[in-house]
Design an enzyme around this catalytic site. Structure first.
Site, PDB file in Angstrom:
ATOM      1  N   ASP A  27      34.951  34.272  47.090  1.00  0.00           N
ATOM      2  CA  ASP A  27      35.977  35.281  46.777  1.00  0.00           C
ATOM      3  C   ASP A  27      35.763  36.650  47.414  1.00  0.00           C
ATOM      4  O   ASP A  27      34.651  37.194  47.357  1.00  0.00           O
ATOM      5  CB  ASP A  27      36.036  35.568  45.269  1.00  0.00           C
ATOM      6  CG  ASP A  27      36.007  34.349  44.401  1.00  0.00           C
ATOM      7  OD1 ASP A  27      35.993  33.231  44.914  1.00  0.00           O
ATOM      8  OD2 ASP A  27      35.991  34.529  43.177  1.00  0.00           O
ATOM      9  N   GLU A 209      41.486  32.252  37.257  1.00  0.00           N
ATOM     10  CA  GLU A 209      40.428  33.108  37.796  1.00  0.00           C
ATOM     11  C   GLU A 209      41.047  34.258  38.591  1.00  0.00           C
ATOM     12  O   GLU A 209      42.200  34.185  39.019  1.00  0.00           O
ATOM     13  CB  GLU A 209      39.499  32.304  38.714  1.00  0.00           C
ATOM     14  CG  GLU A 209      38.786  31.158  37.993  1.00  0.00           C
ATOM     15  CD  GLU A 209      37.813  30.369  38.858  1.00  0.00           C
ATOM     16  OE1 GLU A 209      36.726  30.044  38.357  1.00  0.00           O
ATOM     17  OE2 GLU A 209      38.126  30.080  40.027  1.00  0.00           O
TER      18      GLU A 209
END
Ligand code: FRU
Length: 502
Positions: A27, A209
């Site tokens: 990420d 998420e």
């Protein structure tokens, strides 16, 4: 190995996208424009090329295209992994981490506490600060600052709210397994009070998420602001695995109210195609936006990979690129709203000739038509096609006669298609070879596509940027042909231009 199949460690290293020099990343974290520099932090394993030892890696860019890697910014230790989060510039030193001469950058990240640590099994939110513009970081002594006693509370994105309800910091984070975005408020980044929660809504096929929350003007009108809540989910995307969805609505400083919720509670699997997706491709995950971007631009970047096969993609010693940085805006459409995305960096200085290949108004017949002079492995292709009698028509990129990646339209089904079954190396994971689709409409009777091809990816912006598909591909370095194709009939190529990048 023959020349055609030879790959070296660097065959797939992207030219237009960021990848770490020799380590794993996932990420994007802590995105911020500060003192003239774009900072990209990211989930990083400083010791290897698979997920683990989660720390924040760091790169900077002056132009969103050329990136310089720096030493790891925030490291895991024996107590915690450093999971995803964000960074704010605390210009008024509300946190007290600053000095008389320097306001701090403050990172808000998830401490994923390790076995044997005082908070074993818990995910909670922690702080670190930088007084040198983001290059070196000190962890706050009183971490974590916000715990719910939960094992799935993560990915804080902090924004500055300045509106009718006052002026304060707002955190959006997730209770991942509850499909909830949870909102908190603080005046000093240390003491957090609960505001509200959002969800479950629309797609709930996996865990939720990496959320984000930001305002955007509708059709560029600053008097007409809407709030956009994005949330990534894994698995459960429209073409399997990791993906991101968004909601458009209102935020009053306490509660986000969605005006685009289609289903509340757990998802209706038959309606996956109706939910709003940040990207319909297989490889656009954990998308999040920059803080403090110039001119109020909303710039987003995503991890260009998918948890289904992320640890196995055939790149070495690095693993996983980021997507291009995209500018997002909001358009009204059919009484609702759509995010519109386009590549944000200025690619013009990288172009070898502008454009290096073009053609206009040709009818193509059933079959594959190689374009002499259009070959390349780092290019932008703009295509406008009017359907004829073909059931499918479009382009093959990174081709070599036998192989290639097909990007086309199926007019009668109203679909855009990426077929990467013959895109090069696909057998490293059983779910990688795929045909992926998204609903698409014509504009004035034609379909418009802008495609960025790089050494291991294609990113497609269709329908004026309202529909995007991002996918990894692993062709041989020598597979560089571009062809037009039609299946089962004819199609008219109104215009095609190919720009090559160095
Ligand atoms: C998303 C994610 C986040 C977490 C991080 C760990 O890809 O699972 O929820 O913070 O990756 O690396």
């Amino acid at each position: 190995m023959t020349a055609a199949t030879a790959t070296t460690a660097e065959t797939f290293r992207p030219a237009l996208h960021y990848a770490a020099r020799n380590t794993w990343l996932n990420d994007p974290n802590g995105l911020i424009f500060h003192e003239g520099v774009y900072h990209l932090y990211y989930q990083n394993n400083p010791l290897g090329s698979v997920w683990g030892n989660m720390s924040w890696g760091h790169a900077t860019s002056p132009d969103l295209l050329t990136w310089t890697e720096h030493p790891v910014a925030i490291s895991c230790d024996e107590d915690e992994d450093i999971f995803s989060g964000s960074i704010v510039y605390d210009r008024d030193n509300t946190s007290g981490f600053g000095t008389a001469s320097a306001a701090p950058l403050v990172a808000i990240y998830t401490s994923a506490f390790k076995p044997g640590s005082a908070h074993e099994g818990i995910q909670a939110q922690s702080l670190a600060y930088s007084l040198d513009g983001g290059y070196t970081w000190t962890k706050h002594r009183a971490n974590p600052v916000l715990s719910r006693g939960s094992a799935e509370f993560r990915d804080p994105k902090v924004i500055r709210y300045d509106g009718g309800a006052g002026s304060y910091w707002v955190m959006v984070a997730v209770e991942a397994k509850d499909f909830q975005v949870v909102l908190y408020k603080s005046h000093d980044l240390k003491d957090w009070q609960p505001l509200s929660s959002f969800g479950p809504a629309n797609a709930t096929g996996g865990v939720w998420e990496c959320p984000d929350l930001f305002p955007l003007p509708v059709n560029g009108d600053p008097e007409n602001l809407k709030w956009v809540l994005t949330v990534n989910l894994n698995p459960g995307g429209p073409n399997n695995g990791s993906a991101g969805q968004y909601f458009v609505g209102h935020f009053d400083g306490t509660t986000f109210t969605s005006a685009t919720t289609i289903t509340e509670g757990l998802q209706d699997p038959d309606r996956l195609g109706e939910y709003q997706w940040l990207d319909w491709g297989r490889d656009y995950y954990a998308a999040v936006s920059f803080s403090d971007a110039p001119d109020n631009r909303r710039l987003m970047i995503a991890w260009m990979n998918n948890w289904e096969y992320a640890n196995e993609i055939p790149t070495s010693p690095w693993r996983s690129p980021m997507s291009l940085v995209r500018e997002v805006s909001l358009q009204s459409m059919d009484g609702s709203w759509r995010l519109v995305q386009q590549a944000a960096g200025d690619l013009a200085p990288r172009a070898e000739q502008t454009p290096s290949f073009s053609l206009a108004r040709v009818e193509i017949s059933d079959g594959q038509h190689l374009l002499d002079g259009a070959a390349g492995s780092v290019q932008r292709i703009e295509l406008t096609v009017t359907p004829g009698t073909a059931e499918e028509c479009g382009l093959i990129v990174r081709g070599d006669g036998a192989q290639g990646t097909r990007i086309g339209i199926r007019p009668s089904e109203g679909l855009i298609v990426i077929d990467r079954r013959e895109s090069g190396q696909t057998d490293f994971h059983e779910s990688f070879a795929s045909i992926d689709t998204a609903p698409i409409r014509t504009t004035d009777g034609s379909y418009e596509l802008t495609i960025y091809v790089d050494r291991c990816s294609v990113e497609v912006f269709a329908q004026g940027g309202q529909v995007t598909l991002t996918e990894l591909i692993f062709p041989a370095a020598t597979s560089a042909e571009v062809s037009l194709y039609a299946i089962g009939g004819t199609a008219i190529i109104n215009s095609l231009s190919v720009t090559q990048y160095a």
